[in-house]
Design an enzyme around this catalytic site. Structure first.
Site, PDB file in Angstrom:
ATOM      1  N   ASP A   7       0.782  -1.316   0.089  1.00 56.47           N
ATOM      2  CA  ASP A   7       0.155  -0.063   0.065  1.00 56.47           C
ATOM      3  C   ASP A   7       1.116   0.909  -0.021  1.00 56.47           C
ATOM      4  O   ASP A   7       2.302   1.157   0.169  1.00 56.47           O
ATOM      5  CB  ASP A   7      -1.032   0.111   1.310  1.00 56.47           C
ATOM      6  CG  ASP A   7      -1.938   1.120   1.223  1.00 56.47           C
ATOM      7  OD1 ASP A   7      -2.273   1.512   0.330  1.00 56.47           O
ATOM      8  OD2 ASP A   7      -2.100   1.635   2.458  1.00 56.47           O
ATOM      9  N   SER A   8       0.343   2.451  -0.230  1.00 59.61           N
ATOM     10  CA  SER A   8       1.061   3.491  -0.022  1.00 59.61           C
ATOM     11  C   SER A   8       1.417   3.930   1.482  1.00 59.61           C
ATOM     12  O   SER A   8       2.585   4.448   1.612  1.00 59.61           O
ATOM     13  CB  SER A   8       0.296   4.915  -0.691  1.00 59.61           C
ATOM     14  OG  SER A   8      -0.955   5.049   0.249  1.00 59.61           O
ATOM     15  N   GLY A  40      -3.649   8.752  -4.063  1.00 57.31           N
ATOM     16  CA  GLY A  40      -5.119   9.243  -4.553  1.00 57.31           C
ATOM     17  C   GLY A  40      -4.989  10.611  -5.332  1.00 57.31           C
ATOM     18  O   GLY A  40      -5.977  10.742  -5.995  1.00 57.31           O
ATOM     19  N   CYS A  70      -4.222  -1.669  -1.591  1.00 58.62           N
ATOM     20  CA  CYS A  70      -4.633  -0.343  -2.002  1.00 58.62           C
ATOM     21  C   CYS A  70      -5.814  -0.214  -2.991  1.00 58.62           C
ATOM     22  O   CYS A  70      -5.238  -0.601  -4.081  1.00 58.62           O
ATOM     23  CB  CYS A  70      -3.214   0.257  -2.461  1.00 58.62           C
ATOM     24  SG  CYS A  70      -3.473   2.198  -2.907  1.00 58.62           S
ATOM     25  N   THR A  72      -6.589   2.478  -4.783  1.00 60.81           N
ATOM     26  CA  THR A  72      -5.993   3.401  -5.956  1.00 60.81           C
ATOM     27  C   THR A  72      -5.071   2.429  -6.726  1.00 60.81           C
ATOM     28  O   THR A  72      -5.269   2.703  -7.891  1.00 60.81           O
ATOM     29  CB  THR A  72      -5.428   4.458  -5.220  1.00 60.81           C
ATOM     30  OG1 THR A  72      -6.182   5.092  -4.163  1.00 60.81           O
ATOM     31  CG2 THR A  72      -4.884   5.674  -6.087  1.00 60.81           C
ATOM     32  N   CYS A 182     -11.074   2.737   0.438  1.00 61.34           N
ATOM     33  CA  CYS A 182      -9.603   3.169   0.687  1.00 61.34           C
ATOM     34  C   CYS A 182      -9.226   2.418   1.924  1.00 61.34           C
ATOM     35  O   CYS A 182      -9.602   2.509   3.122  1.00 61.34           O
ATOM     36  CB  CYS A 182      -9.710   4.416   0.829  1.00 61.34           C
ATOM     37  SG  CYS A 182      -7.973   5.220   1.329  1.00 61.34           S
ATOM     38  N   THR A 183      -8.035   1.723   1.968  1.00 68.11           N
ATOM     39  CA  THR A 183      -7.689   0.969   2.991  1.00 68.11           C
ATOM     40  C   THR A 183      -7.116   1.790   4.137  1.00 68.11           C
ATOM     41  O   THR A 183      -7.083   1.223   5.366  1.00 68.11           O
ATOM     42  CB  THR A 183      -6.421  -0.092   2.611  1.00 68.11           C
ATOM     43  OG1 THR A 183      -5.371   0.777   2.031  1.00 68.11           O
ATOM     44  CG2 THR A 183      -7.184  -1.111   1.734  1.00 68.11           C
TER      45      THR A 183
END
Ligand code: DGL
Length: 264
Positions: A7-8, A40, A70, A72, A182-183
């Protein structure tokens, strides 16, 4: 081979925690691209490039099953990765996303009107609308982007996150279910449940991804048998900071976080 999660930032850690709770015996490598968040607000080209780099990095970490935790990155990169990149770069590796399991879960209660709260890039992709309507063309789907939430959560500014949560909740007044697309949003789900109208079911990915992964591994024994089981968890980030460390420690008290350079 290990299970890789990407993820980010903090959102993917929450999903990793859900995996570890459901499937504690496996080995996990979590990679958070904290240097480049928020995804995002980035262009599709940027998100695709970051995601490819992260996947290559996790493959180098010996991950044979990688979950893009993620929304996105899933909405922008998953199809390309599955259809083009992985078959030539690492054909034995499996890459999965978070959107399809979430859509399946959201449809379980026969909801007719479904809201999506997600990043701007996820909303722009309309991936939730498309996947929901594929399974039930009679649904009404309402997508709203909430660009302020990820930066506020990452900056530990929960007062701002809650203020925006309240404003967004008001815009979803006539739905049966709200997908937190969105996580990062599971970190404010208690607030969202409090401010959403009574009766709206909140679909939160930390509550569904663990059982979805367990179910996937049951159905794919050929992948399951390749996964190592030493209960090791690695948390790697492209940029460390105090808030990240604090949240990571609260989720995984015995784990140290390593800052890494992903480019080979
Ligand atoms: N947690 C990610 C998602 O699910 C995105 C956050 C970001 O904007 O970086 O979409």
């Amino acid at each position: 081979m290990k299970i890789g999660v990407f993820d980010s930032g903090l959102g993917g850690l929450v999903i990793t925690k859900a995996f570890v709770e459901h499937l504690p015996e496996y080995d996990y490598v979590y990679y958070g691209d904290t240097k480049n968040l928020p995804y995002g607000e980035k262009t599709s080209e940027q998100v695709l490039a970051y995601t490819i780099e992260a996947i290559k990095f996790l493959i180098k970490q010996n991950c044979g099953l990688i979950i893009i935790a993620c929304n996105t990155a899933t909405s922008i990169a998953l199809r390309y990765l599955q259809q083009k990149f992985i078959p030539s770069y690492a054909p034995d590796v499996k890459v999965l996303g978070v959107v399809i399991p979430t859509v399946e879960e959201a449809l379980e209660d026969n909801a007719k009107r479904i809201g999506i709260l997600a990043t701007q890039a996820t909303v722009n992709s309309h991936i939730y609308q498309q996947e929901l309507l594929k399974l039930n063309p009679n649904l009404d789907v309402f997508e709203i982007a909430s660009p302020e939430l990820v930066p506020a959560i990452e900056n530990n500014d929960f007062a701002t996150a809650y203020k925006f949560a309240e404003q967004y909740a008001k815009r979803f007044d006539n739905i049966n279910s709200l997908i937190l697309g969105c996580t990062h949003y599971p970190l404010i789900k208690t607030k969202l449940r409090e401010v959403c109208k009574d009766g709206i079911k909140i679909v939160s990915q930390d509550e569904l991804m663990g059982k979805k992964l367990a179910d996937y591994l049951n159905r794919h024994i050929e992948i399951d048998i390749c996964l190592s089981r030493n209960k090791e968890i690695k948390v790697l980030v492209s940029h460390n900071n105090d808030h990240y460390k604090e949240v990571a420690k609260s989720l995984f008290p015995n784990i140290s976080i390593e800052e890494v350079l992903t480019d080979a």
